[in-house]
Design an enzyme around this catalytic site. Structure first.
Site, PDB file in Angstrom:
ATOM      1  N   HIS A  66     -38.487  43.137   3.412  1.00 38.70           N
ATOM      2  CA  HIS A  66     -37.690  42.095   2.752  1.00 38.70           C
ATOM      3  C   HIS A  66     -37.086  42.521   1.410  1.00 38.70           C
ATOM      4  CE1 HIS A  66     -38.653  39.505   5.928  1.00 38.70           C
ATOM      5  NE2 HIS A  66     -39.724  38.907   5.463  1.00 38.70           N
TER       6      HIS A  66
ATOM      7  N   HIS B 242     -35.567  32.640   4.498  1.00 41.73           N
ATOM      8  CA  HIS B 242     -36.957  32.691   4.965  1.00 41.73           C
ATOM      9  C   HIS B 242     -37.649  31.338   4.828  1.00 41.73           C
ATOM     10  CE1 HIS B 242     -40.852  34.445   5.878  1.00 41.73           C
ATOM     11  NE2 HIS B 242     -40.315  35.644   5.959  1.00 41.73           N
TER      12      HIS B 242
ATOM     13  N   GLU C 140     -35.731  33.370  11.276  1.00 40.98           N
ATOM     14  CA  GLU C 140     -34.942  34.197  10.365  1.00 40.98           C
ATOM     15  C   GLU C 140     -33.849  34.914  11.157  1.00 40.98           C
ATOM     16  OE1 GLU C 140     -37.930  36.691   8.210  1.00 40.98           O
ATOM     17  OE2 GLU C 140     -39.299  35.362   9.313  1.00 40.98           O
TER      18      GLU C 140
END
Length: 380
Positions: free
Chosen positions: A135, A209, A345
């Protein structure tokens, strides 16, 4: 009985119609407001924006990390309730959290061992998830202040967020100029438009997210009924890095082609992929039936009737069931225990920079990265 003159009757009728029309117009007015959310350790100020549509749906977004802190959805009784995990103040976000509601970048999902090659050069990224990069790194897009601009139109309100990621920030090449626009309409849909350009070849995979819990944060999400328009997943190894091949969902716990309760297959640890993910933490390849923005997933809480539809232009989605939530975080009068929220996501595949057979995530100078995802809420 005294008769009312015809002209007066007509005038009264027009007046009543006008009042009724005004009331209806007032009901459909969308608003956006801003307040101070808190201060970061370095002195930067974070703001919180409240988007409200004409039906009473509200979405709160902070320019710290582009985080959605609150989103309300209607139940079958018409009552609006917050359905996303998060906090009511800035400090818990600053203290650390599992990306609740955040904008994720420069690369959402995992990159194996934090390394990839691009145009013959190897790049090294911070390792922040076992042996891998996750991420966007230690200080990804979820931990920076974005420049915010309010958007107000007749039936739509929005928030435009902009951020310039410098060359080699968190190990990624190229200065990346990013613009993300959240819009809320009177169809009870929150749309997220992503846009990015670069001055040097780089890799980009942006997503949001948010953790959804359509019970209104009353209990876990195991009874949620989920459908995903997908014939295959991207299987992963024990560190959640793709093996490089796709796996058909038919005959496995990963088959959500028809609405299926999460608890029907999430604990079948005799399936290697369930075991590796600790449940669902995998990328589903979307079976595209049309170009552009397409409905690919639905989620329903049977008890409240809350229903979410998810549309995207992306080729895949990471479906995650909060397997790593452990009850150590609390917010909004709820304890965020294991499987208390689910994520959808929208994205490109994990580890694509190291998997040439996957759709490319390379962005070159002169090209524009553009994707759109929409979450629409109703009750059934």
């Amino acid at each position: 009985m005294k008769k009312i003159p015809l002209l007066l009757t007509a005038l009264i009728g027009l007046t009543l119609f006008g009042c009724s029309q005004t009331k209806n117009e007032e009901k459909m007015i969308s608003t956006i407001s801003k307040e101070t959310f808190g201060e970061l350790p370095d002195g930067q100020k974070a703001d919180l924006y409240t988007l409200t549509n004409g039906n009473g749906m509200t979405v709160n977004i902070t320019n710290y990390g582009g985080i959605i802190t609150k989103l309300t959805a209607p139940d079958k009784k018409g009552e609006w309730t917050d359905v996303v995990l998060g906090f009511d103040s800035l400090q818990p976000y600053v203290n650390g959290h599992p990306f609740f509601g955040a904008l994720v970048g420069r690369y959402g999902n995992r990159i194996a061992k934090g390394k990839f090659k691009l145009n013959g050069q190897e790049y090294s990224l911070p390792i922040n998830n076992g042996p891998n990069a996750l991420h966007g790194g230690i200080k990804g897009f979820d931990k920076v202040i974005w420049k915010a601009t309010e958007i107000k139109e007749d039936s739509v309100v929005g928030l435009q967020l902009e951020y310039v990621s410098k060359d080699m920030e968190e190990g990624y090449p190229g200065t990346l100029t990013v613009k993300v626009i959240y819009t809320l309409d009177n169809d009870n849909a929150l749309t997220i438009n992503y846009n990015a350009t670069t001055d040097k070849a780089t890799v980009v995979n942006l997503t949001n997210h948010s953790y959804f819990n359509l019970t209104g944060l009353k209990r876990d999400i195991l009874d949620h009924e989920v459908s995903i328009l997908s014939d295959s997943i991207v299987p992963v190894d024990a560190t959640l890095i793709p093996t490089g091949k796709l796996r058909a969902v038919e005959g496995t716990p990963f088959d959500f082609r028809k609405p299926t309760k999460i608890n029907a297959g999430i604990n079948k640890i005799d399936d290697e992929q369930i075991k590796n993910g600790g449940g669902y933490d995998h990328c589903w390849v979307i079976k595209r039936t049309e170009p552009g923005l397409m409905l690919f997933a639905t989620v329903k809480d049977p008890e409240s009737g809350r229903f979410m539809e998810v549309f995207t232009t992306e080729p895949a989605v990471q479906f995650y069931t909060g397997n790593f939530l452990d009850g150590s975080l609390k917010g909004k009068n709820a304890t965020f225990s294991k499987r208390f929220g689910l994520c959808l996501e929208t994205e490109h595949y994990p580890d694509s920079p190291n998997q040439p057979q996957f759709p490319s995530t390379v962005l070159n100078p002169g090209d524009t990265y553009e994707t759109t995802t929409k979450y629409r809420f109703s009750a059934k």
